[in-house]
Structures are given as structure tokens and as C-alpha cells.
Write a protein that holds these residues in place. Structure first.
Motif, mmCIF file in Angstrom:
data_model
loop_
_atom_site.group_PDB
_atom_site.id
_atom_site.type_symbol
_atom_site.label_atom_id
_atom_site.label_comp_id
_atom_site.label_asym_id
_atom_site.label_seq_id
_atom_site.Cartn_x
_atom_site.Cartn_y
_atom_site.Cartn_z
ATOM 1 N N LEU A 68 0.833 -1.212 0.000
ATOM 2 C CA LEU A 68 0.000 0.000 0.000
ATOM 3 C C LEU A 68 0.862 1.255 0.000
ATOM 4 C CD1 LEU A 68 -2.790 1.281 0.091
ATOM 5 C CD2 LEU A 68 -2.696 1.182 2.570
ATOM 6 N N ILE A 69 1.966 1.230 0.743
ATOM 7 C CA ILE A 69 2.875 2.385 0.749
ATOM 8 C C ILE A 69 3.334 2.679 -0.688
ATOM 9 C CG2 ILE A 69 5.196 3.164 1.438
ATOM 10 C CD1 ILE A 69 4.705 1.633 4.114
ATOM 11 N N GLY A 70 3.699 1.613 -1.409
ATOM 12 C CA GLY A 70 4.159 1.782 -2.792
ATOM 13 C C GLY A 70 3.071 2.360 -3.680
ATOM 14 N N GLU A 71 1.834 1.849 -3.533
ATOM 15 C CA GLU A 71 0.736 2.339 -4.376
ATOM 16 C C GLU A 71 0.415 3.800 -4.073
ATOM 17 O OE1 GLU A 71 -1.928 -1.591 -5.348
ATOM 18 O OE2 GLU A 71 -1.945 -0.843 -3.315
ATOM 19 N N VAL A 72 0.463 4.145 -2.793
ATOM 20 C CA VAL A 72 0.139 5.533 -2.421
ATOM 21 C C VAL A 72 1.238 6.488 -2.911
ATOM 22 C CG1 VAL A 72 -0.149 7.102 -0.469
ATOM 23 C CG2 VAL A 72 -1.330 4.925 -0.478
ATOM 24 N N LEU A 73 2.496 6.102 -2.728
ATOM 25 C CA LEU A 73 3.576 6.979 -3.205
ATOM 26 C C LEU A 73 3.523 7.126 -4.721
ATOM 27 C CD1 LEU A 73 6.618 5.908 -0.944
ATOM 28 C CD2 LEU A 73 5.303 8.023 -0.833
ATOM 29 N N THR A 74 3.143 6.044 -5.419
ATOM 30 C CA THR A 74 3.004 6.137 -6.873
ATOM 31 C C THR A 74 1.875 7.093 -7.238
ATOM 32 O OG1 THR A 74 3.814 3.873 -7.091
ATOM 33 C CG2 THR A 74 2.662 4.786 -8.989
ATOM 34 N N THR A 75 0.758 7.029 -6.503
ATOM 35 C CA THR A 75 -0.355 7.949 -6.767
ATOM 36 C C THR A 75 0.084 9.394 -6.553
ATOM 37 O OG1 THR A 75 -1.906 6.269 -5.988
ATOM 38 C CG2 THR A 75 -2.745 8.506 -6.152
ATOM 39 N N VAL A 76 0.839 9.639 -5.475
ATOM 40 C CA VAL A 76 1.301 11.012 -5.191
ATOM 41 C C VAL A 76 2.256 11.476 -6.299
ATOM 42 C CG1 VAL A 76 2.441 12.519 -3.512
ATOM 43 C CG2 VAL A 76 0.983 10.675 -2.711
ATOM 44 N N PHE A 77 3.077 10.555 -6.808
ATOM 45 C CA PHE A 77 3.962 10.883 -7.937
ATOM 46 C C PHE A 77 3.121 11.291 -9.158
ATOM 47 C CE2 PHE A 77 5.902 9.293 -11.893
ATOM 48 C CZ PHE A 77 7.103 9.993 -11.916
ATOM 49 N N LEU A 78 2.076 10.532 -9.433
ATOM 50 C CA LEU A 78 1.220 10.847 -10.592
ATOM 51 C C LEU A 78 0.536 12.205 -10.405
ATOM 52 C CD1 LEU A 78 -0.421 7.331 -11.172
ATOM 53 C CD2 LEU A 78 1.385 8.389 -12.531
ATOM 54 N N GLN A 79 0.171 12.517 -9.154
ATOM 55 C CA GLN A 79 -0.478 13.804 -8.869
ATOM 56 C C GLN A 79 0.518 14.963 -8.988
ATOM 57 O OE1 GLN A 79 -1.852 13.215 -4.844
ATOM 58 N NE2 GLN A 79 -3.835 12.418 -5.481
ATOM 59 N N ASN A 80 1.688 14.789 -8.357
ATOM 60 C CA ASN A 80 2.601 15.926 -8.180
ATOM 61 C C ASN A 80 3.602 16.106 -9.318
ATOM 62 O OD1 ASN A 80 1.273 16.001 -5.786
ATOM 63 N ND2 ASN A 80 3.085 16.039 -4.488
ATOM 64 N N VAL A 81 4.038 15.010 -9.917
ATOM 65 C CA VAL A 81 5.078 15.118 -10.952
ATOM 66 C C VAL A 81 4.456 15.079 -12.345
ATOM 67 C CG1 VAL A 81 7.222 14.117 -11.848
ATOM 68 C CG2 VAL A 81 6.758 14.058 -9.396
ATOM 69 N N ILE A 82 3.556 14.127 -12.577
ATOM 70 C CA ILE A 82 2.927 14.029 -13.905
ATOM 71 C C ILE A 82 1.755 15.005 -14.018
ATOM 72 C CG2 ILE A 82 1.933 12.418 -15.592
ATOM 73 C CD1 ILE A 82 4.610 11.415 -14.925
ATOM 74 N N ASN A 83 1.264 15.497 -12.864
ATOM 75 C CA ASN A 83 0.142 16.445 -12.831
ATOM 76 C C ASN A 83 -1.158 15.872 -13.390
ATOM 77 O OD1 ASN A 83 1.462 18.633 -11.586
ATOM 78 N ND2 ASN A 83 2.508 19.066 -13.512
ATOM 79 N N LEU A 84 -1.439 14.642 -13.049
ATOM 80 C CA LEU A 84 -2.701 14.046 -13.488
ATOM 81 C C LEU A 84 -3.856 14.609 -12.665
ATOM 82 C CD1 LEU A 84 -2.026 10.248 -14.120
ATOM 83 C CD2 LEU A 84 -1.798 12.167 -15.672
ATOM 84 N N ASN A 85 -5.025 14.646 -13.276
ATOM 85 C CA ASN A 85 -6.257 15.024 -12.597
ATOM 86 C C ASN A 85 -6.944 13.755 -12.074
ATOM 87 O OD1 ASN A 85 -6.123 17.811 -12.828
ATOM 88 N ND2 ASN A 85 -6.860 17.739 -14.937
ATOM 89 N N PRO A 86 -7.986 13.910 -11.221
ATOM 90 C CA PRO A 86 -8.574 12.720 -10.581
ATOM 91 C C PRO A 86 -8.989 11.616 -11.536
ATOM 92 C CG PRO A 86 -9.646 14.720 -9.797
ATOM 93 C CD PRO A 86 -8.610 15.156 -10.754
ATOM 94 N N PHE A 87 -9.559 11.990 -12.672
ATOM 95 C CA PHE A 87 -10.074 10.944 -13.562
ATOM 96 C C PHE A 87 -9.130 10.640 -14.726
ATOM 97 C CE2 PHE A 87 -14.174 12.628 -11.745
ATOM 98 C CZ PHE A 87 -14.279 11.600 -10.817
ATOM 99 N N ASP A 88 -7.864 11.068 -14.613
ATOM 100 C CA ASP A 88 -6.855 10.663 -15.597
ATOM 101 C C ASP A 88 -6.234 9.335 -15.185
ATOM 102 O OD1 ASP A 88 -7.257 13.042 -16.880
ATOM 103 O OD2 ASP A 88 -5.531 14.037 -15.994
ATOM 104 N N MET A 89 -6.567 8.882 -13.993
ATOM 105 C CA MET A 89 -5.978 7.653 -13.465
ATOM 106 C C MET A 89 -7.091 6.747 -12.962
ATOM 107 S SD MET A 89 -3.870 7.364 -9.902
ATOM 108 C CE MET A 89 -5.233 7.065 -8.781
ATOM 109 N N ALA A 90 -6.997 5.450 -13.278
ATOM 110 C CA ALA A 90 -7.928 4.491 -12.669
ATOM 111 C C ALA A 90 -7.099 3.506 -11.878
ATOM 112 C CB ALA A 90 -8.741 3.772 -13.730
ATOM 113 N N HIS A 91 -7.441 3.377 -10.616
ATOM 114 C CA HIS A 91 -6.720 2.427 -9.764
ATOM 115 C C HIS A 91 -7.506 1.119 -9.804
ATOM 116 C CE1 HIS A 91 -3.979 2.295 -6.035
ATOM 117 N NE2 HIS A 91 -4.073 1.123 -6.591
#
Lengths: 277, 213
Positions: A110-133
Motif C-alpha cells: 500500500l505504501i508503494g501504491e500511495v507513493l506512486t499515486t502522489v507521484f502521478l499527482q505531483n510530478v505528472i500532474n494528473l487530474n482525478p479521472f486521468d488515473m484508474a486504480h
């Protein structure tokens, strides 16, 4: 959550900015020097918050678990403070090493998945519906991204280079020239085991996606998240060489060439050379 | 179904499941299942598993536990809030929460106090403007604390600790950079109806700041 709001010392600690390193390497080879690197800021409070929203495992206050796991057995941060003669109640710290307990796999995942999500938010600048978990499935990747290749090419042009700029520019130029008609698969692993089991599992999940969604054959992301001794997101970007697209599609569906569940060595032998890097 | 629709629908289904709107999540997953493209074939098992999980969760939702017989999980949607039930003086000033789709669920009970968990998201997917000035008082709500850390220029998370005197409600909630709402309220079970309406009123004020027109 309430405890954090009511306790200003804990709140201050949890909200203190933490810098997380990331790098992007072309291909699956973990020993290859990355192409680009960078950092992003987050906090334990933010990881606590996101842990409830993403991943398949329920773990309360995952940011605080993360801090504990990041310092697991770390001599530099868990210095034992010994008792003194004059203070009988001040005992030597038992936290110098946690030899008697192992890290919980679900928490690490879970730590890995959450850090990956934060990377997608902060570095790739994805919006909420640009990603499906996606729910955990051996044959499905963890994430599907609705992402334009130019978001990645921007990274190759603006981040700190670790390899020749001309190489990064070639990758960026190629990413600018393509269009993805289906979501980009991303598989995340955050456990380091002996051998390459985690890399193989991630590769098999992405390979299955390629077989089902042939227009995306050759394209994908494998995020290897290391927490200890330092936290680092090692992003492996899989991009086929322009001339090899058809070859990759042919090879992944020909069981005489590539077994249904190949080893990493077999994958690299048949596919590795056909990818950038 | 194009890639943006697939990703959008899957993510929306996940968030609907997260807030407890299982019927909407199931409907969205069925749409993916029926579109029958290459990518949905891959997700068929995932969708099946997810629907099974949703069915199970739905059963828990309606069953009464022995320990908390009096605290039936109360899932409600903003559209079910009746404006004519609002206290005098709040009616003129009330604007419905249009940005968040959210739920409040009683998760436990001690004496007559209920612990209510609140979860929500913005179905439009627009990221909120997290840096804004919040008054210290909104009607009967005291804004005790609001943090914008770790980085005041580009906050990722804003935390609110608020309290209302009449009815007595303690409410903590946070909003992340994607506009996801997460909170906990402690309130008296005898006041649950009016307390939820006060919370909805506060959310309408906060969300109008987060997504200004």
C-alpha cells in the motif's frame, strides 16, 4: 485524524515537508543508469490521507507506517540511547534493530501504491479521472492512465538529466510523435525479494495487458518503489523502438518464441532489445 | 469506449464504492462490462470481483449489528436533504452542495454519541483551489483550525477542525488536491438530522470557496 488535529506536536511532525526522490529508466533493467531524476514534496499527513483512498489493503495512518518502515533497521536514524547509572527507569532503547519482526507485505504494498499515486499527482500532474486504480488481479496492472505521451516528453526535457541530453531528446521527440488510443498500464511493486520475482510478476502483468490490448504492445510503466534505506521511486518506462512495433506484437503472441509466462531473462532476450534502452 | 471514458468510468466507480454509493458503482462497472472492447475483456475478472465485493458491502450496510443495534448506518445523499427542514435563518443563505457528491455513515456509537464518517468527491473531476481565506466563524460553526501545510504555495491537503454549539457537533475534515473529502463528525444521535443539515450548510460554504464560479 482527530488525534492529529488535537496534538500540535504530532501535527507539526506529520505536516513537515518530506522530499521523495524519483528517477526514470528506459527498459526493465534495474542496473541501467536512469535517464532523468527529480524529487517531489509530500508529508506524512498527506500519505495518511491518501492511504484511505487508494490501494487494495486497508491500513490506518499509512503515512505513519511509512515513516516506521522507512527507518526499519536503519542504524543512522534509530540510534539506541542507553540508560545511565543515575536513572534506573531510563532503560536502553530496544529500537536499535527489529530483528524479531518482519514488515507486513500488505502495508509495504500500500505504501508503494500511495507513493506512486502522489507521484502521478505531483510530478505528472494528473487530474482525478486521468488515473484508474484497478482492483488487485494477477492479470491486470495496478493503474490505467489516460495520459498523453507529451506529458512524459515534457519530463524528459525539463528534469535533471542523468544521461546524454541527446538521448533524452530522442525519447522526448518520439513521445511527441505518437498517440495512445488505449490507457497506458502501470504496475507498481514495493517489495524487494531475493532474485527478480517482483520484477517478473510486474512484467507478466504488463505482458498480459499487451496481449489483450495489442495497440499498446510495448508501452507501459513499471514502478519499483524502494522505501528503505532511502525512499525512491524507480520508474521503468517501456517504449518500443519505432521499427519494432510489429515484431513485438508478433513475438508476444507466438508461444514458440516467448512462453506464456516468460522469465525476466527470456523477456529481455526476446523483447528487451526492441525497446528504448 | 475510448481510453478517457474507460479510465474515467473505472475511477468514478472506485470513488463511488469508496463513498458507499454501491448502486452507482455497480451501474458504471456494468457499462464497462457491456462495452465489450479488448480492454474490458481484461477487466472482466476485476469487474466481477469488484461487483461481488460491492454486493457484500451492501449487505453489511443494511444489516444491524448486535453491539450497535441503535446505530444503523445512515447513508444519505445531498439531494435527499430537504431545504424546508433547515433552521430558520439558514434557508435564505443556503446553497446546495453541488460540487461534492458525499456520504455520511455512522460507524460507531458510545452512549448517545455517534461517530460519523464523511467521504466525498467531485464528479466533475475539477481540482479545487485549496489556498483561500476562511472566516473564523460561519453561522454557528467555529473554524478552530485550518492548516495548509506542507507547502503554502501549492498545498496538497487542507485540514479543517470545526465545531458547532447548537447542536453540539465536532467536525474534522480534509480536502486533498483532487477535491476528495474525508472527515469525521462526533454528534448526538438525537440531533443527527439537524446536525447533518448544519454540516451540509458548512460544506456548501466551503465548497463554494474550493470551486469558485
Amino acid at each position: 485524524m482527530l488525534s492529529q488535529s488535537l496534538n500540535p506536536i504530532l501535527s507539526g511532525w506529520l505536516n513537515r515537508p518530506r522530499e521523495i526522490e524519483w528517477c526514470i529508466t528506459m527498459g526493465l533493467d534495474g542496473k541501467r543508469r536512469p535517464n532523468i531524476k527529480g524529487t517531489f514534496l509530500t508529508s506524512l499527513a498527506y500519505i495518511d490521507d491518501q492511504g484511505d483512498k487508494w490501494g487494495d489493503t486497508y491500513v490506518m495512518i499509512v503515512g505513519q507506517h511509512y515513516e516506521d518502515y522507512a527507518h526499519w533497521n536503519s542504524v543512522s536514524t534509530l540510534l539506541p540511547i542507553g540508560g545511565t547509572h543515575g536513572t534506573r527507569n531510563f532503560v536502553p532503547s530496544p529500537f536499535s534493530k527489529r530483528n524479531n519482526k518482519g514488515a507486513a507485505p500488505g502495508v509495504t504494498g500500500l505504501i508503494g501504491e500511495v507513493l506512486t499515486t502522489v507521484f502521478l499527482q505531483n510530478v505528472i500532474n494528473l487530474n482525478p479521472f486521468d488515473m484508474a486504480h484497478i482492483m488487485g488481479d494477477r492479470k491486470a496492472p495496478d493503474f490505467c492512465l489516460d495520459i498523453e505521451p507529451r506529458l512524459l516528453s515534457n519530463l524528459f526535457r525539463t528534469s535533471t538529466p542523468e544521461r546524454a541530453r541527446s538521448e533524452n531528446e530522442a525519447i522526448a521527440g518520439y513521445l511527441d510523435s505518437i498517440v495512445w488510443d488505449q490507457p497506458l498500464p502501470l504496475e507498481c511493486k514495493s517489495r524487494r525479494e531475493k532474485g527478480d520475482r517482483q520484477v517478473r510478476n510486474a512484467m507478466l502483468q504488463i505482458l498480459e495487458y499487451w496481449r489483450r490490448v495489442p495497440t499498446m504492445a510495448g508501452y507501459g510503466i513499471f514502478a519499483q518503489v524502494d522505501v528503505n534505506p532511502i525512499t525512491k521511486l524507480r520508474i521503468h518506462l517501456l517504449i518500443p523502438k519505432t521499427t519494432e512495433l510489429d515484431n513485438i506484437r508478433r513475438i508476444i503472441n507466438d508461444l514458440d518464441i516467448l512462453p506464456e509466462e516468460p522469465t525476466v531473462k527470456e523477456f529481455n532476450w526476446q523483447i528487451g532489445g526492441k525497446l528504448f534502452g | 469506449m475510448g481510453k478517457n471514458m474507460i479510465v474515467n468510468t473505472l475511477q468514478k466507480a472506485r470513488l463511488d464504492e469508496w463513498i458507499g454509493d454501491y448502486s452507482s458503482a455497480e451501474k458504471l462497472l456494468s457499462e464497462i462490462e457491456e462495452s465489450n472492447t479488448a480492454i474490458t475483456y481484461l477487466f472482466r475478472k476485476t469487474v466481477k470481483e469488484r461487483k461481488k465485493k460491492i454486493e457484500t458491502a451492501g449487505k453489511y450496510q443494511i444489516s444491524e449489528s448486535v453491539a450497535y443495534r441503535e446505530a444503523k448506518p445512515a447513508l444519505f445523499k445531498t439531494e435527499n436533504l430537504q431545504i424546508d427542514n433547515l433552521p430558520e435563518g439558514m434557508i435564505d443563505d443556503n446553497t446546495p452542495v453541488s460540487c461534492w457528491k458525499y456520504s455520511a455513515t455512522v460507524t460507531s456509537k458510545v452512549d448517545s454519541d455517534l461517530r460519523v464518517e464523511i467521504r466525498g468527491y467531485n464528479p466533475d473531476g475539477l481540482p479545487p483551489k485549496l489556498a483561500f481565506d476562511m472566516p473564523a466563524q460561519i453561522r454557528n460553526w467555529s473554524i478552530i483550525d485550518k492548516t495548509l501545510k506542507p507547502n503554502n504555495e501549492q498545498p496538497s491537503l487542507v485540514n479543517f477542525f470545526t465545531a458547532s454549539e447548537n447542536p453540539a457537533v465536532q467536525l474534522y475534515f480534509s480536502v486533498d488536491k483532487w477535491g476528495l473529502l474525508s472527515g469525521v463528525a462526533i454528534l448526538d444521535e438525537n440531533d443527527i438530522g439537524i446536525a447533518l443539515r448544519h454540516i451540509d450548510f458548512l460544506f456548501s460554504k466551503v465548497s463554494s470557496q474550493l470551486w469558485p464560479r
